[in-house]
Design an enzyme around this catalytic site. Sequence first.
Site, PDB file in Angstrom:
ATOM      1  N   SER A 193       3.676  -1.948  10.423  1.00 21.53           N
ATOM      2  CA  SER A 193       5.126  -1.888  10.619  1.00 21.53           C
ATOM      3  C   SER A 193       5.819  -3.224  10.349  1.00 21.53           C
ATOM      4  CB  SER A 193       5.453  -1.377  12.032  1.00 21.53           C
ATOM      5  OG  SER A 193       4.959  -0.056  12.183  1.00 21.53           O
TER       6      SER A 193
ATOM      7  N   HIS B 187      -9.398   0.710   5.274  1.00 25.39           N
ATOM      8  CA  HIS B 187      -8.100   1.000   5.902  1.00 25.39           C
ATOM      9  C   HIS B 187      -8.334   1.948   7.077  1.00 25.39           C
ATOM     10  CE1 HIS B 187      -4.008   2.393   6.513  1.00 25.39           C
ATOM     11  NE2 HIS B 187      -3.617   1.328   5.837  1.00 25.39           N
TER      12      HIS B 187
ATOM     13  N   ASN C 115       0.866  -1.183   0.000  1.00 26.04           N
ATOM     14  CA  ASN C 115       0.000   0.000   0.000  1.00 26.04           C
ATOM     15  C   ASN C 115       0.902   1.232   0.000  1.00 26.04           C
ATOM     16  OD1 ASN C 115      -1.781   2.071   0.532  1.00 26.04           O
ATOM     17  ND2 ASN C 115      -2.221   1.443   2.645  1.00 26.04           N
ATOM     18  N   TRP C 116       0.985   1.888  -1.148  1.00 21.27           N
ATOM     19  CA  TRP C 116       1.907   3.035  -1.257  1.00 21.27           C
ATOM     20  C   TRP C 116       1.344   4.271  -0.585  1.00 21.27           C
ATOM     21  CZ3 TRP C 116       3.846   3.024  -7.070  1.00 21.27           C
ATOM     22  CH2 TRP C 116       4.346   1.747  -7.372  1.00 21.27           C
ATOM     23  N   LYS C 117       0.095   4.231  -0.197  1.00 25.48           N
ATOM     24  CA  LYS C 117      -0.574   5.401   0.403  1.00 25.48           C
ATOM     25  C   LYS C 117      -0.425   6.616  -0.535  1.00 25.48           C
ATOM     26  CE  LYS C 117       0.418   3.497   4.901  1.00 25.48           C
ATOM     27  NZ  LYS C 117       0.275   3.663   6.319  1.00 25.48           N
TER      28      LYS C 117
ATOM     29  N   GLU D 235      -6.782   4.425   8.093  1.00 21.48           N
ATOM     30  CA  GLU D 235      -6.629   5.860   7.774  1.00 21.48           C
ATOM     31  C   GLU D 235      -7.899   6.396   7.122  1.00 21.48           C
ATOM     32  OE1 GLU D 235      -2.942   5.525   5.619  1.00 21.48           O
ATOM     33  OE2 GLU D 235      -1.945   4.938   7.471  1.00 21.48           O
TER      34      GLU D 235
ATOM     35  N   GLY E  66       2.981  -1.131   4.274  1.00 21.78           N
ATOM     36  CA  GLY E  66       2.934   0.295   3.972  1.00 21.78           C
ATOM     37  C   GLY E  66       4.329   0.817   3.675  1.00 21.78           C
ATOM     38  N   GLY E  67       4.990   1.371   4.699  1.00 22.48           N
ATOM     39  CA  GLY E  67       6.298   2.014   4.532  1.00 22.48           C
ATOM     40  C   GLY E  67       7.297   1.167   3.747  1.00 22.48           C
TER      41      GLY E  67
ATOM     42  N   GLU F  91      -4.949  -5.292  10.740  1.00 26.03           N
ATOM     43  CA  GLU F  91      -4.003  -4.194  10.904  1.00 26.03           C
ATOM     44  C   GLU F  91      -4.295  -3.477  12.219  1.00 26.03           C
ATOM     45  OE1 GLU F  91      -2.172  -2.950   7.000  1.00 26.03           O
ATOM     46  OE2 GLU F  91      -3.962  -1.732   7.175  1.00 26.03           O
TER      47      GLU F  91
ATOM     48  N   GLY G 171       2.380   2.338  10.679  1.00 27.85           N
ATOM     49  CA  GLY G 171       3.260   3.488  10.490  1.00 27.85           C
ATOM     50  C   GLY G 171       3.928   3.963  11.769  1.00 27.85           C
TER      51      GLY G 171
HETATM   52  C1  PEP Z   1      -0.639   0.111   6.005  1.00 25.31           C
HETATM   53  O1  PEP Z   1      -0.760   1.288   5.732  1.00 25.31           O
HETATM   54  O2  PEP Z   1      -1.506  -0.687   5.635  1.00 25.31           O
HETATM   55  C2  PEP Z   1       0.529  -0.338   6.767  1.00 25.31           C
HETATM   56  C3  PEP Z   1       0.559  -1.556   7.214  1.00 25.31           C
HETATM   57  O3  PEP Z   1       1.515   0.607   6.971  1.00 25.31           O
HETATM   58  P1  PEP Z   1       2.976   0.359   7.648  1.00 25.31           P
HETATM   59  O4  PEP Z   1       3.511  -0.936   7.084  1.00 25.31           O
HETATM   60  O5  PEP Z   1       3.781   1.536   7.256  1.00 25.31           O
HETATM   61  O6  PEP Z   1       2.734   0.255   9.116  1.00 25.31           O
END
Ligand code: PEP
Length: 263
Positions: free
Chosen positions: A219, A102, A10-12, A104, A240-241, A174, A180
Site C-alpha cells: 500500500s 510474492h 507489479n501490475w499483478k 500472493e 502494486g495498486g 512486503e 492491497g
Molecule cells: C504488491 O503486490 O507487491 C504490492 C505491494 O501491492 P500494493 O501496493 O497494492 O499493496
Amino acid sequence: MKVKTIIAGNWKMNTGAKEAGELVEELLANIKTGAYGPAVVLAPPFPFLADTVQRLAAATKGRQQWMVAAQNCHQEEHGAFTGEVSAPMLKSLGVQACIVGHSERRQYFGETDTAVAKKVSALLRHGLMPIYCCGERLDERQSGRHREVVAQQITTALGNLTPGELARVVVAYEPVWAIGTGVTATPQQAREMHAFIRAELRRIAPGVADQVPILYGGSCKPDNAAGLFAGEDINGGLIGGAALSADSFAALVRIAQEAKSTA
Ligand code: PEP
C-alpha cells in the site's frame, strides 16, 4: 558504495494488451530518471512482457535504467510443466528481472521457501535479477514473530548464495497485512524491519550485503511514500495498486529521487 534506488511496479493480473501498451507509453512520457535517478522496473503480466521490452527498447534515450520483470517463473529450465514459464524463456525475450516469492504466490499457489530458493538460483544462473519478496502475516506480527518469520524466509531463499550471487539480488520487504489493504507499515515499522533484513544479509555475505537494494512494498502510494523512502535501509518500493496509474507511479519515482538525493 551507495545502494541503488529502485521503483518497481507489479501490475499483478491486470490490464489487457492495449491498456498495457498505453500504460507503458504513458510511463515513458511521464517519468524522467537519468543515470543517477532511481531505476524503474515494470512487471506486467506474462503475455505483455515482449511488447513492454520492445517499447522500452524503442525509447532507449535516457532509459538505460529501465528494466522489465516477470511476476514469477518456474525453477526448472524446460520440460513437462504445463502452463509454466522458465528463467531462460524470460531471458530470451529480453526480460531482465523477475519477482519471486510474492505473498500472493505463497498464499494462493502454495509456494514454499524451498521452491522460491530454487527460483532464485534459476534466475541467477540465467543472468536475471531476482526481486525476492519476504514479509510476515498479520497474526505473525501480532504475536511478535515477524523478525523470526522474515529471518527464516531470508535464510532459506538466500542463505546459500555466494557473495557474488547475493550482490545481484533485490529484496522486497512486503508485510502481508499491508499488501492491497490500504494499510501501510509506519515508517518506523518499515525502518526497523529493513535494518533487521540488512543485518540478516550481512550474516550471509558481509562484503556485499550493504549494496543489496531492500524495497518496501505494501500500500505504498504518493501520499505515504516520502516517510517510507526516507528510511536509511529503504532503497525504494515494490508497488502494486499505484503502479497501474502512470501519474501515481511517476510521482513515486520522483518522491524516491528526492528522498535519496537529500539522504
Ligand atoms: C504488491 O503486490 O507487491 C504490492 C505491494 O501491492 P500494493 O501496493 O497494492 O499493496
